[in-house]
Design a protein around this motif. Structure first.
Motif, PDB file in Angstrom:
ATOM      1  N   LYS A   7      35.440  56.773  40.101  1.00  0.00           N
ATOM      2  CA  LYS A   7      34.482  56.069  39.252  1.00  0.00           C
ATOM      3  C   LYS A   7      35.203  54.983  38.464  1.00  0.00           C
ATOM      4  CE  LYS A   7      31.127  59.803  38.551  1.00  0.00           C
ATOM      5  NZ  LYS A   7      30.393  60.604  37.541  1.00  0.00           N
ATOM      6  N   ARG A   8      34.461  53.945  38.120  1.00  0.00           N
ATOM      7  CA  ARG A   8      35.024  52.889  37.293  1.00  0.00           C
ATOM      8  C   ARG A   8      34.080  52.603  36.134  1.00  0.00           C
ATOM      9  NH1 ARG A   8      34.320  47.569  41.242  1.00  0.00           N
ATOM     10  NH2 ARG A   8      32.071  47.752  41.584  1.00  0.00           N
ATOM     11  N   LEU A   9      34.654  52.107  35.052  1.00  0.00           N
ATOM     12  CA  LEU A   9      33.871  51.767  33.875  1.00  0.00           C
ATOM     13  C   LEU A   9      33.293  50.370  34.045  1.00  0.00           C
ATOM     14  CD1 LEU A   9      32.980  52.316  30.912  1.00  0.00           C
ATOM     15  CD2 LEU A   9      35.152  51.273  30.206  1.00  0.00           C
ATOM     16  N   VAL A  10      31.984  50.232  33.857  1.00  0.00           N
ATOM     17  CA  VAL A  10      31.331  48.929  33.931  1.00  0.00           C
ATOM     18  C   VAL A  10      30.398  48.784  32.739  1.00  0.00           C
ATOM     19  CG1 VAL A  10      31.410  49.031  36.462  1.00  0.00           C
ATOM     20  CG2 VAL A  10      29.299  49.643  35.271  1.00  0.00           C
ATOM     21  N   GLN A  11      30.036  47.520  32.456  1.00  0.00           N
ATOM     22  CA  GLN A  11      29.038  47.249  31.421  1.00  0.00           C
ATOM     23  C   GLN A  11      28.305  45.965  31.801  1.00  0.00           C
ATOM     24  OE1 GLN A  11      30.474  47.050  27.337  1.00  0.00           O
ATOM     25  NE2 GLN A  11      28.528  47.826  26.605  1.00  0.00           N
ATOM     26  N   TYR A  12      26.980  46.010  31.707  1.00  0.00           N
ATOM     27  CA  TYR A  12      26.151  44.906  32.169  1.00  0.00           C
ATOM     28  C   TYR A  12      25.808  43.937  31.036  1.00  0.00           C
ATOM     29  CZ  TYR A  12      25.527  47.127  36.681  1.00  0.00           C
ATOM     30  OH  TYR A  12      25.762  47.660  37.918  1.00  0.00           O
ATOM     31  N   PHE A  13      25.746  42.651  31.414  1.00  0.00           N
ATOM     32  CA  PHE A  13      25.314  41.575  30.547  1.00  0.00           C
ATOM     33  C   PHE A  13      24.246  40.775  31.298  1.00  0.00           C
ATOM     34  CE2 PHE A  13      28.771  41.636  27.344  1.00  0.00           C
ATOM     35  CZ  PHE A  13      29.613  42.548  27.956  1.00  0.00           C
ATOM     36  N   ASP A  14      23.586  39.842  30.615  1.00  0.00           N
ATOM     37  CA  ASP A  14      22.619  38.988  31.303  1.00  0.00           C
ATOM     38  C   ASP A  14      23.246  38.299  32.506  1.00  0.00           C
ATOM     39  OD1 ASP A  14      20.668  37.722  28.472  1.00  0.00           O
ATOM     40  OD2 ASP A  14      20.364  39.454  29.777  1.00  0.00           O
ATOM     41  N   LYS A  15      24.461  37.785  32.317  1.00  0.00           N
ATOM     42  CA  LYS A  15      25.035  36.879  33.308  1.00  0.00           C
ATOM     43  C   LYS A  15      25.915  37.579  34.341  1.00  0.00           C
ATOM     44  CE  LYS A  15      23.256  33.704  30.673  1.00  0.00           C
ATOM     45  NZ  LYS A  15      21.934  33.144  31.029  1.00  0.00           N
ATOM     46  N   SER A  16      26.333  38.796  34.096  1.00  0.00           N
ATOM     47  CA  SER A  16      27.231  39.455  35.039  1.00  0.00           C
ATOM     48  C   SER A  16      27.458  40.898  34.618  1.00  0.00           C
ATOM     49  CB  SER A  16      28.560  38.699  35.127  1.00  0.00           C
ATOM     50  OG  SER A  16      29.348  39.206  36.184  1.00  0.00           O
ATOM     51  N   ARG A  17      28.546  41.452  35.107  1.00  0.00           N
ATOM     52  CA  ARG A  17      28.959  42.817  34.794  1.00  0.00           C
ATOM     53  C   ARG A  17      30.465  42.812  34.602  1.00  0.00           C
ATOM     54  NH1 ARG A  17      28.167  46.792  39.704  1.00  0.00           N
ATOM     55  NH2 ARG A  17      30.078  45.800  40.427  1.00  0.00           N
ATOM     56  N   MET A  18      30.954  43.431  33.549  1.00  0.00           N
ATOM     57  CA  MET A  18      32.391  43.622  33.374  1.00  0.00           C
ATOM     58  C   MET A  18      32.783  44.956  33.983  1.00  0.00           C
ATOM     59  SD  MET A  18      33.303  42.235  29.554  1.00  0.00           S
ATOM     60  CE  MET A  18      32.749  40.647  28.946  1.00  0.00           C
ATOM     61  N   GLU A  19      33.996  45.002  34.600  1.00  0.00           N
ATOM     62  CA  GLU A  19      34.448  46.211  35.284  1.00  0.00           C
ATOM     63  C   GLU A  19      35.928  46.437  35.004  1.00  0.00           C
ATOM     64  OE1 GLU A  19      32.146  44.696  39.339  1.00  0.00           O
ATOM     65  OE2 GLU A  19      34.321  45.008  39.330  1.00  0.00           O
ATOM     66  N   VAL A  20      36.307  47.696  34.903  1.00  0.00           N
ATOM     67  CA  VAL A  20      37.721  48.078  34.924  1.00  0.00           C
ATOM     68  C   VAL A  20      37.904  49.002  36.120  1.00  0.00           C
ATOM     69  CG1 VAL A  20      39.571  49.331  33.764  1.00  0.00           C
ATOM     70  CG2 VAL A  20      38.101  47.822  32.443  1.00  0.00           C
ATOM     71  N   ASN A  21      38.554  48.479  37.155  1.00  0.00           N
ATOM     72  CA  ASN A  21      38.773  49.276  38.367  1.00  0.00           C
ATOM     73  C   ASN A  21      39.959  50.214  38.226  1.00  0.00           C
ATOM     74  OD1 ASN A  21      36.645  48.122  39.874  1.00  0.00           O
ATOM     75  ND2 ASN A  21      37.885  46.298  40.203  1.00  0.00           N
ATOM     76  N   ASN A  22      40.983  49.769  37.503  1.00  0.00           N
ATOM     77  CA  ASN A  22      42.189  50.585  37.323  1.00  0.00           C
ATOM     78  C   ASN A  22      42.518  50.663  35.840  1.00  0.00           C
ATOM     79  OD1 ASN A  22      44.609  51.930  37.412  1.00  0.00           O
ATOM     80  ND2 ASN A  22      45.777  50.226  38.273  1.00  0.00           N
ATOM     81  N   PRO A  23      42.083  51.723  35.153  1.00  0.00           N
ATOM     82  CA  PRO A  23      42.324  51.820  33.709  1.00  0.00           C
ATOM     83  C   PRO A  23      43.796  51.894  33.351  1.00  0.00           C
ATOM     84  CG  PRO A  23      41.478  53.887  34.573  1.00  0.00           C
ATOM     85  CD  PRO A  23      41.363  52.892  35.674  1.00  0.00           C
TER      86      PRO A  23
END
Length: 738
Positions: free
Chosen positions: A521-537
């Protein structure tokens, strides 16, 4: 037989502890650095003072119950006590709901031992959930764990007499073929037990080395036969993930529940239901050897402890006692009067219990929060569900408790009540009994209750002013740094340009399936314009690629949801407009752009091609040649050209916020294609409804984003990032409002 127990810490003791913590805080707050340097604290004191204490249950909150579920115990209004900024609602009603597991795709599995089945609950926005019989015909199913080995995801389920596993298929509403990995575990059917087994339900866990741990509870309150049986009872066994090479791992644990590993480690922690009706162990007491209710009420404490390989935790010969100078921490043992009055078992040689919980609280579920998206103030901690007592004059338990976690010493701090109210303390009557806790992808806390047959959802809303928006905080410090860099000054109206991300996150941090991230699993967070992701914490946080923003536009166009570096889940391309208002019906959809991805080679003429809703093209020279837009940069990687407004936008410099909070001049996009990826279509024109008005809009799809150019917009806002994050969330979750 101990199915009940609970935690109501002595109010006087609790008040003294809180007061002590406040004094300790003030003491440290006014120390000079030199005084701090010279101050020496015992390790246990340091662990307590270093751990943060977020707010506990203090706000009486009405339980939100859908009309369709307002029956039985929940026919009338019910109230629970929560920390500030939380709400709570009913997700589902399931008879005898016990342990839970959140599937990689977000579905919730709930065990129902009395019904012999595991149910799957799939939430439907604005409606009752869909509930499926995921697997039936089981013998008292209890605990469940998702675990990935290689490229295969498994669901492990404990039955009272064996451990099963099923190959998990994302989105499936029923289990596939069952593989029995551990057979012959003792339960009430074991001949020597004569149909009686007090704690036959099994709990399980798997570590990062693919080792399976199985808790085998005691058959009775306290008995010697469990210490000599094969397999040993009141113990934990370890197996390979396929059930081979079973061996005794630890013993002296009467009924270990909620097996869980500290995130990022293979340190196994458990909560333990300790014994009932204990006799007074003090030889100097006139009540020595007698069962006295006033002593039984508070002894022995329930246990929350780390379990080591080869450890022995005392039961039934040695009982922890919180009456010493360390209180509920690292408790010494008393000899059990019934089985060890002469001390033939050396209690000093037993592994001490790290943390005690009020006797007879019956802790069941245990969940570490560090790798979840639960409310940020609580994320460095651990939760336990207290099922409630029967062996106490005044009932205790019936709540969810929180321990802040001190990672420096790998130990819990003092207890905080997170959710209370299931017990009416005036009458001693309870209307609910929490069993397990889990955090879903949106960061909500799920709580199961086998007494009322309910799954609750507890939702956090950040207080106004705590972050860039009103609803959520940023889920990772690196997300915050990235948003601050480009969008903070836009949000504060200090810079006239479009947002790169949006005025605020549209969701809490979510844990989404990604095969190549730790734990799948990876941490993500959504915004209007895109999504931020951390693939490798565990990656380099100084790298510009520590946070990525997903190939969202490409996934929407091709209908392939990426769940690993080379792993995709097939879906239909998104029939959502790529530009304009969400209800626009004129401009093309993502699905319509599929046929326009082929490389075209370097171009130089005016951009006048226009697309309609279905992606049909026409020569729009009469409408669009007047804007004099040409391609100016060729991208050989995809064979497409970048139109002039978009190339200028990608190469702009302007005010940015530095990590220290200073406004500095710099390139908005660094590296150049970091935010957008490469173009996957040529630029094209469309007539699109924007702000309720149909306008001429130039559109170009890139791998990660969609860029739009609206000539009628004011300077600084002619080129904008499309709402790909919002569109992707709608496509993936079926709801445009996270």
């Amino acid at each position: 037989m101990k199915f009940f127990k609970y935690n109501l810490t002595n109010p006087l003791r609790a008040g003294q502890q809180v007061a002590g913590l406040i004094i300790l805080f003030l003491f440290f707050a006014f120390l000079t650095p030199s005084a701090l340097a010279s101050l020496s604290l015992a390790r246990s004191d340091l662990a307590q003072s270093a751990a943060p204490y977020p707010p506990g249950a203090s706000v009486r909150t009405r339980l939100q119950v859908p009309d369709s579920m307002r029956n039985g115990i929940l026919a009338n209004d019910r109230y629970l006590n929560l920390p500030p900024n939380f709400s709570i609602s009913v997700v589902a009603r399931l008879s005898g709901a016990r342990f839970m597991a959140v599937a990689p795709n977000g579905d919730l599995l709930v065990s129902q031992p009395g019904s012999g089945k595991v149910s799957l609950v799939r939430e439907v926005p604005g409606s009752d959930p869909q509930v499926y019989d995921f697997v039936t015909g089981l013998r008292s199913p209890h605990d469940m764990v998702f675990h990935t080995i290689g490229s295969t995801s498994y669901l492990y389920i404990s039955e009272s007499h064996q451990i099963d596993r099923f190959v998990y298929t994302s989105g499936a509403t029923s289990a596939g073929a069952r593989e029995i990995v551990v057979k012959g575990l003792p339960d009430a059917s074991t001949p020597e037990l004569g149909g009686k087994y007090g704690h036959e339900l099994k709990n399980i866990a798997l570590d990062s080395n693919n080792k399976l741990y199985v808790s085998i509870g005691s058959t009775c309150n306290a008995c010697l036969s469990d210490t000599t049986s094969n397999p040993r009872r009141g113990a934990i066994y370890q197996y390979d993930a396929d059930g081979s090479n079973g061996r005794l791992f630890a013993q002296g644990l009467r009924n270990a529940e909620g097996l869980a590993f500290v995130p990022g480690t293979n340190d196994l922690w458990v909560v333990v239901n300790n014994r009932d009706n204990i006799a007074v162990p003090d030889p100097a007491s006139s009540a020595y050897g007698k069962v006295v209710q006033s002593y039984v009420d508070d002894h022995p404490p329930e246990e929350f402890t780390r379990v080591r390989d080869g450890g022995n935790y005392g039961w039934p010969f040695c009982n922890p006692n919180q009456s010493g100078p360390t209180g509920y921490d690292n408790m010494p043992f008393d000899r059990d009067v019934e089985f060890n009055a002469d001390g033939h078992v050396n209690c000093d040689a037993m592994d001490r219990i790290n943390k005690g919980i009020q006797a007879h609280s019956a802790p069941l579920g245990l969940t570490f929060l560090q790798n979840t998206t639960f409310a940020a103030p609580y994320r460095q901690g651990v939760l336990a569900a207290l099922h409630g007592s029967w062996n106490r004059a005044n009932p205790t338990g019936y709540k969810v408790i929180y321990f802040p976690w001190n990672s420096a010493v790998n130990a819990p701090g003092g207890q905080v009540d997170l959710v209370t109210g299931w017990l009416n303390e005036a009458t001693g009557e309870a209307w609910g009994r929490p069993v397990d806790i889990a955090v879903n992808a949106r960061g909500d806390l799920l709580i199961s209750d086998d007494y009322s047959g309910t799954v609750y959802k507890m939702t956090y809303t950040s207080p106004a002013g705590s972050g860039p928006g009103q609803n959520f905080t940023l889920a990772h410090p690196a997300f915050d740094r990235l948003w601050q860099r480009s969008d903070r000054q836009v949000f504060d109206h200090q810079v006239a340009r479009t947002y790169l991300w949006g005025p605020q996150p549209n969701s809490a941090g979510l844990q989404e399936e990604y095969a190549d991230s730790p734990g799948g699993k990876r941490l993500v967070q959504y915004f209007d314009k895109s999504r931020m992701e951390v693939n490798n914490p565990n990656g380099d946080q100084s790298s510009p690629y520590f946070v990525t923003n997903g190939l969202l536009a490409r996934e929407l166009i091709n209908g392939q949801m990426q769940v690993g570096d080379q792993k995709f889940q097939p879906r239909e391309p998104a029939v959502i407009g790529v530009a304009g208002d969400i209800d626009d019906t004129s401009g093309p959809t993502y699905a319509a752009l599929q046929k326009w991805q082929a490389a075209v080679g370097q171009q130089s003429g005016l951009v006048t091609t226009a697309f309609d809703r279905s992606g049909n093209s026409r020569d729009g020279s009469a409408d669009f040649a007047r804007y004099n837009i040409r391609p100016v940069y060729f991208v050989p990687e995809t064979g497409h050209n970048v139109a002039a407004p978009f190339w200028d936008f990608l190469n702009q410099s302007g005010p940015l916020l530095s990590p220290t909070g200073l406004s500095v001049q710099g390139r908005l996009f660094e590296p150049l294609f970091y935010a957008t990826g490469f173009p996957v279509t040529e630029a094209f024109w469309a007539k699109v409804k924007v702000g309720g008005q149909v306008k001429d809009v130039l559109v170009q799809a890139f791998e990660r984003r969609v860029l739009t150019y609206t000539p009628s917009n004011p300077a600084g806002f002619q080129v904008e990032m499309g709402n790909v994050g919002q569109h992707y969330y709608l496509w993936r979750y079926g709801n445009s409002q996270p």
